[in-house]
Write an enzyme that holds these catalytic residues in place. Structure first.
Site, short mmCIF file in Angstrom:
data_model
loop_
_atom_site.label_atom_id
_atom_site.label_comp_id
_atom_site.label_asym_id
_atom_site.label_seq_id
_atom_site.Cartn_x
_atom_site.Cartn_y
_atom_site.Cartn_z
N GLU B 282 -28.30 -8.62 13.93
CA GLU B 282 -28.50 -7.17 13.93
C GLU B 282 -27.67 -6.50 12.85
OE1 GLU B 282 -29.63 -5.19 17.80
OE2 GLU B 282 -27.61 -4.43 17.53
N GLU B 285 -29.42 -7.07 9.71
CA GLU B 285 -30.63 -6.25 9.70
C GLU B 285 -30.29 -4.82 9.31
OE1 GLU B 285 -32.66 -6.02 13.48
OE2 GLU B 285 -34.38 -4.94 12.64
N CYS B 302 -30.90 -4.45 22.93
CA CYS B 302 -30.37 -5.41 23.91
C CYS B 302 -30.79 -5.10 25.33
CB CYS B 302 -28.85 -5.42 23.90
SG CYS B 302 -28.15 -5.59 22.30
N SER B 322 -34.36 -2.31 16.40
CA SER B 322 -34.00 -3.58 15.79
C SER B 322 -35.00 -4.62 16.29
CB SER B 322 -32.59 -3.97 16.20
OG SER B 322 -32.41 -5.35 16.01
N LYS B 361 -33.98 -7.44 33.25
CA LYS B 361 -33.90 -8.74 32.59
C LYS B 361 -34.90 -9.73 33.18
CE LYS B 361 -30.68 -8.27 29.45
NZ LYS B 361 -31.05 -8.41 28.02
N GLU B 364 -37.96 -8.98 31.34
CA GLU B 364 -37.82 -9.41 29.94
C GLU B 364 -38.05 -10.92 29.82
OE1 GLU B 364 -34.50 -8.27 26.74
OE2 GLU B 364 -33.85 -9.89 28.06
N GLU B 369 -44.23 -13.19 25.18
CA GLU B 369 -43.77 -13.61 23.85
C GLU B 369 -42.43 -14.34 23.88
OE1 GLU B 369 -44.16 -10.53 24.94
OE2 GLU B 369 -42.63 -9.14 24.20
N CYS B 520 -24.02 -1.92 30.81
CA CYS B 520 -24.30 -3.00 31.77
C CYS B 520 -23.33 -3.02 32.95
CB CYS B 520 -24.23 -4.35 31.06
SG CYS B 520 -25.27 -4.42 29.60
#
Lengths: 172, 589
Positions: B282, B285, B302, B322, B361, B364, B369, B520
């Protein structure tokens, strides 16, 4: 349905209704009320609720919340005619349960549970039967409203006759 | 608004209080904890449960203390017979419609209805059930709703609309038919729900919980020929202790590792390794976007609730995200490719469980993908026909891990401190602070600064992006270029930042967004009954760990360096693109 509502249905569009009320307190309620009257079967189709939410920038869940809180709003198509039986205390003691059962039977509706829902419609959308808590006409109990007109001291005989008359296209 | 303090009398004892306080807070100040089931400080005070009543002299009826205000000379009785009877009645009425399967409920032992009934001395329920049974909403990967257990406190609705501005749920219906509903009662899966799980943290009962996946993990742990790998998110080390009865903010890194080994995991690794890796990708990037004219501001990726949010509500701005996968997913992809190769393990024989502070999560990990390692092996012809596997097999919440530890009879406090396994267990302080709001930003700045300027940072502590303020802003001088950054947590604050971008008025180059309050540490998979104090304690623990780890910059992580040298090549290289980056798509609801 009254003739003015029929006229409105042709003239007013959903965006116009929203524009008229947008920004005022309680706008959502007024819009839902007016839009329901625009529908032939007096209900709020899902697509309409979605369009209202999107145009008003109100969350879908909130539109649903309001539409399900007020018994005035219908999420299912209603009958072209309506029979509203008062289930208030005074009407109850004077036999409104028999009136409710008689109207359901006369219209061929089965399985309606008044503790679970407050309206039911014939499969052909001919007529809806609803219950309300009180019309405020307790002195004239029991009362029933047929297509917007309240009749007092109703009897099973008078009620079934009135329903038969609806079938023959008498009223309206 | 505390212009003049007032004196009130709580059960006859004079107490001087701030007049802006409600009666509940005023009584607490006087040493009396008035019970409540719906009040949630700073989020919800809708006086729906009727449990917090007190008697105020001169008032006609009992007063609900969560909405009652203090006034000079007010005389309050908090436990008169009338008050105690009313509270007991209120709870008894709630229990009439509440299932009695407490012994087999996920919230057994952490249920506020259960503890309140106990506190109030409810010994029987005189009223019959009047509510129709509800259907369970299992339409999402992360969250399960059981309206049968709902007491209509409204906390979940408040947190979803006020804190997260998602408004997936509302109270619908009326009277006995009132229930928490999604649009058309179709379940969270077709609603705008981002699966952040904040509703599950504030729910007083077991009506909203995470989808429990512990059984599948127990099964994998017992299966021979299977290599079980576990990764732990940064925030878990500051909350697992609390979930097991220790003080909020207890830092239990070493004991957590020991507990995971005792549960039977073959390798105990650290999501923080992947957090350092995220910073490498990142950070580079960001440098590339700054120097080669990419889309700015760039926003971190994230936090999976946040990804769901922008995909649903701001699809036009997806280009600002990102392309980095989250640390959880980077870890899974690396574990089943690089590590499998290095350790001589067949990738299909590896199961990766992650311990996350998060319910999103779970979703996710199930995104179609997220099969980077599988695609990697397939390109090499090393997969069998019909076979497929995710990079991460299960994402368990902190709460689920705590349940596993309890079930195994492990006494975490008496365990020795153990170290993570090499090489995917090595990490830096920069990775630890990912667990709290501002941490990803600070970690990125520590690395980006040194990569761009070639100089060591005078101080590694970016105080401006620390703390629990909703939106934090800072400027960093990178060799004469001023980089403006912002940090937002909760989706309500993210919305403010996004509206600025949409209006073309965003002054920032780089933005960190975390879905949950505090990041978190306040995640939707964390121990329930959270408040600001607990968030602060967990937040503090993250910075203690940052200093404890010694290495504090992601680019100095030797295991990450080795990963690039032996496998990936360079940040943003071809393999990184395949395994560590992803793309986003608008989500229709």
């Amino acid at each position: 349905m009254s003739s003015t509502a029929t006229a409105k249905r042709r003239e007013v569009s959903l965006p116009e209704v929203i524009e008229k009320h947008q920004g005022r307190p309680g706008a959502l309620l007024s819009i839902l009320e007016e839009v329901q009257e625009l529908e032939k079967f007096r209900y709020l189709p899902e697509t309409t609720l979605r369009e209202i939410a999107e145009r008003m920038k109100v969350p879908l869940a909130q539109v649903y919340s309001v539409a399900t809180f007020y018994s005035f709003f219908n999420l299912k198509p209603q009958g072209l005619h309506s029979v509203v039986v008062c289930r208030g205390t005074a009407c109850h003691t004077r036999g409104s349960l028999e009136l409710l059962e008689a109207s359901l039977k006369r219209l061929g509706i089965e399985g309606f549970r008044e503790d679970e829902e407050n309206s039911v419609t014939t499969v052909d959308n001919f007529c809806s039967v609803r219950t309300v808590a009180c019309f405020g006409q307790c002195a004239l109990a029991p009362v029933v409203q047929i297509d917007g007109v309240i009749s007092s001291r109703m009897t099973v005989g008078k009620l079934t006759a009135a329903i038969d008359k609806l079938r023959k296209g008498g009223q309206k | 608004m505390s212009d003049k303090m007032v004196t009130i009398f709580v059960d006859g004892h004079a107490t001087v209080v701030d007049p802006s306080r409600n009666l509940l807070e005023a009584c607490a100040q006087a040493g009396v904890n008035v019970p409540t089931l719906c009040y949630l400080k700073d989020v919800s005070a809708n006086a729906s449960c009727g449990v917090c009543v007190v008697e105020v002299e001169g008032a006609r009826s009992l007063v609900r203390s969560c909405v009652g205000r203090v006034s000079e000379g007010m005389k309050i009785a908090t436990s008169s017979p009338r008050v105690l009877r009313a509270r007991k009645n209120a709870v008894e009425l709630l229990l009439a419609n509440h299932p009695t399967d407490c012994l087999v409920c996920a919230r057994n032992g952490s249920c506020e209805l259960q503890s309140t009934a106990e506190k109030l001395g409810v010994r029987k329920v005189r009223f019959p059930r009047t509510r129709k049974p509800a259907t369970i909403d299992e339409s999402t990967d992360g969250i399960v709703r059981d309206n049968d257990k709902c007491i209509l406190c409204g906390r979940c609705v408040a947190v979803c609309s006020e804190v997260q501005t998602v408004s997936a749920i509302q109270l619908a219906g009326r009277g006995i038919r009132t229930h928490v509903a999604t649009f058309m009662d179709r379940g969270l899966g077709t609603s705008p729900c981002v699966q952040c799980g904040q509703c599950s943290v504030v729910c007083p009962t077991g009506a909203i919980t995470e989808r429990d996946e512990t059984e599948a993990v127990w099964k994998a742990l017992a299966q021979s020929g299977r290599t079980t790998i576990v990764q732990t998110a940064p925030a878990i080390r500051a909350s697992l202790g609390e979930a097991l009865g220790m003080k909020p903010g207890s830092l239990v890194t070493g004991k957590m590792v020991a507990a995971l080994r005792r549960l039977g995991f073959d390798r105990v690794f650290d999501t923080q390794f992947a957090a350092d890796l995220t910073i490498m990708e990142e950070g580079n990037e960001l440098i590339r976007r700054l120097t080669q004219g990419g889309k700015l501001p760039m926003i971190t990726s994230c936090s999976p609730g946040w990804i769901n949010f922008i995909e649903t509500f701001y699809p036009a701005l997806l280009g600002h995200l990102s392309t980095c996968k989250s640390p959880q997913q980077m870890f899974g992809a690396v574990a089943k490719s690089y590590y499998a190769e290095k350790a001589g393990l067949a990738p299909e024989s590896i199961s990766v469980a992650s311990i996350m502070p998060c319910t999103a999560k779970k979703h996710e990990a199930r995104r179609p993908e997220m099969r980077g390692a599988f695609e990697y092996w397939r390109a090499k012809g090393a997969t069998k026909p019909g076979e497929s596997y995710y990079d991460v097999d299960w994402a368990l919440t902190t709460r689920e891990l705590a349940r596993m530890v309890k079930r195994a009879g492990i006494d975490i406090e008496s365990l020795p401190e153990e170290d993570f396994d090499d090489p995917l267990g090595r990490s830096t302080g920069a990775a630890t602070i990912f667990g709290t709001t501002g941490g990803v930003m600070e970690a990125a700045l520590r690395t980006v600064y040194e990569v761009v300027t070639g100089k060591a940072l005078p101080s590694l502590d970016f105080e401006a992006v620390r703390g629990l303020e909703g939106i934090k802003k800072a400027e960093v001088d990178l060799n004469g270029t001023i980089v403006r950054v912002a940090v937002a947590h909760t989706l309500k604050n993210a919305r403010i930042i996004l509206d600025e971008i949409a209006a073309g008025a965003s002054p920032y180059h780089f933005i960190e967004v975390m879905t949950c309050p505090g990041g978190c540490i306040g995640g939707g998979g964390q121990p329930v009954l959270i408040d600001l104090e607990k968030r602060l304690a967990r937040n503090k623990a993250m910075y203690v760990e940052d200093l404890r780890l010694g290495m504090r910059k992601s680019h100095e992580n030797a295991s990450v360096q080795a990963l690039y040298a032996d496998f990936l090549g360079e940040p943003l290289g071809h393999l990184s693109h395949e395994l560590l980056h992803t793309e986003y798509a608008p989500r229709e609801v």
